[in-house]
Design an enzyme around this catalytic site. Structure first.
Site, short mmCIF file in Angstrom:
data_model
loop_
_atom_site.label_atom_id
_atom_site.label_comp_id
_atom_site.label_asym_id
_atom_site.label_seq_id
_atom_site.Cartn_x
_atom_site.Cartn_y
_atom_site.Cartn_z
CD GLU A 123 39.43 38.42 40.15
OE1 GLU A 123 40.33 37.97 39.42
OE2 GLU A 123 38.86 39.49 39.92
CG HIS A 146 40.44 40.23 45.40
ND1 HIS A 146 41.15 41.39 45.19
CD2 HIS A 146 39.27 40.38 44.72
CE1 HIS A 146 40.45 42.19 44.40
NE2 HIS A 146 39.31 41.60 44.10
CG HIS A 148 36.69 45.23 46.15
ND1 HIS A 148 35.46 44.84 45.65
CD2 HIS A 148 37.61 44.50 45.45
CE1 HIS A 148 35.62 43.93 44.70
NE2 HIS A 148 36.91 43.69 44.57
CD GLU A 176 48.73 47.13 64.64
OE1 GLU A 176 47.98 46.23 64.25
OE2 GLU A 176 49.65 46.97 65.45
CG HIS A 217 39.81 45.45 41.24
ND1 HIS A 217 39.51 44.63 40.17
CD2 HIS A 217 39.23 44.84 42.31
CE1 HIS A 217 38.79 43.61 40.58
NE2 HIS A 217 38.61 43.70 41.88
O1 2HA Z 1 34.82 38.19 42.53
O2 2HA Z 1 36.09 41.00 43.59
O3 2HA Z 1 37.62 40.94 41.43
C1 2HA Z 1 34.54 39.49 42.80
C2 2HA Z 1 35.70 40.35 42.66
C3 2HA Z 1 36.37 40.40 41.35
ZN ZN Z 2 37.64 42.43 43.09
#
Ligand code: 2HA
Ligand code: ZN
Length: 303
Positions: A123, A146, A148, A176, A217
């Site tokens: 990414e 980034h 999840h 919050e 995602h």
């Molecule tokens: O690199 O989360 O979006 C691992 C990820 C890809």
């Molecule tokens: Zn990801």
């Protein structure tokens, strides 16, 4: 090892490295970054790395595949592709890399890490493009992350993926939230990850939002420091107050019976010390604009 390297401090003890590794562990512990999920990139100031990294020693060069001209010469610590967040703290040198964007803006020069021959996260385009977008909004931006987050992802399947609506639901869900992302969240439709296209789209959103949801995602977040999510914290308090009788006469009166009751609105901010002046000015500005909107005469006095 050249002479310069010998005089360097051990980068494993560098505060920026320790904090990055600890953050990876925390995100894994939260269940947000199973297997190779998630990535972190952190722009380093020269002050932070100069005692730890010999910038004249380029280990290898890795082509970027996009233009990062406005970041040339800048140094980042970045999680590696295919690496697991749970392993970062135990083996930073394999799972992290410190890179500098070369003068042509097209190549990353590896200065430390990715010991097994690895490279930066898939990414990377979204990270670097987000840094460029955030820096143009706020030159103090340093972090792009980034991840999840499980609950937010589950919501993606049942909630309309509309920026305003999702922002409002999140604000309502936890007090919050409005403090952490007062600008709301941006939402991108599902797109193929790891591409320049999703990088361009994320960066476009990052001009407006510090938090961008990648539908179905995960999420991208940017800030000045890793803990920035907590600052500034803005509060107001509405409290009934009791004082001795108002006005000059009977000011010496004692007791609640002859007391005066009024309701007070106060504003409070917890901010980074560097931002305390702006925070103060914001508070004063809000108080004045409130008076103006109410059409009341007022005087600003300095204590
Ligand atoms: O690199 O989360 O979006 C691992 C990820 C890809
Ligand atoms: Zn990801």
């Amino acid at each position: 090892m050249n002479i310069k390297e010998k005089t360097m401090k051990n980068v494993l003890n560098a505060p920026f490295l320790k904090e990055t590794a600890k953050t990876a562990s925390n995100m894994y512990r939260l269940g947000w970054d199973e297997r190779n999920g998630g990535n972190i990139s952190r722009l380093l100031d020269e002050e932070e790395y100069k005692d730890y990294i010999d910038v004249t020693n380029v280990i290898r060069e890795i082509p970027l595949g996009f233009d990062a001209n406005s970041l040339k010469g800048r140094v980042f610590i970045v999680t590696g592709t295919g690496k697991y967040f749970k392993n970062v703290e135990d083996d930073p040198e394999t799972n992290l890399g410190i890179i500098r964007i070369k003068e042509d803006g097209k190549v990353a020069q590896l200065l430390w890490g990715y010991k097994d021959g690895g490279r930066f996260t898939s990414e990377f385009p979204a990270h670097m493009m987000s840094h460029m977008a955030r820096l143009s909004e706020n030159p103090k931006n340093r972090i792009v992350m980034h991840t999840h987050p499980t609950h937010l992802l589950a919501m993606n399947y049942v909630h309309e993926l509309d920026e305003k609506k999702l922002t409002h639901t999140l604000w309502q869900m936890s007090t919050e939230c409005i403090v952490v992302f007062p600008d709301g969240v941006g939402v991108l439709p599902w797109m193929l990850c790891g591409t320049n296209e999703i990088g361009v789209a994320t960066a476009e959103k990052m001009k407006e939002f510090r938090v961008v949801v990648w539908a179905l995602h995960g999420v991208y977040g940017a800030g000045e420091i890793i803990d920035e999510a907590k600052l500034p914290m803005k509060f107001f308090a509405y409290t009934p107050c009791y004082r001795k009788e108002a006005g000059s006469y009977r000011a010496e009166e004692r007791g609640m019976i002859r007391g005066h009751q009024f309701n007070k609105v106060e504003m409070v901010q917890y901010a980074h010390p560097e931002h305390s002046k702006e925070a103060f000015e914001e508070l004063v500005g809000k108080a004045c604009s409130l008076m103006e909107k109410l059409g009341l005469h007022f005087r600003l006095s300095k204590l």
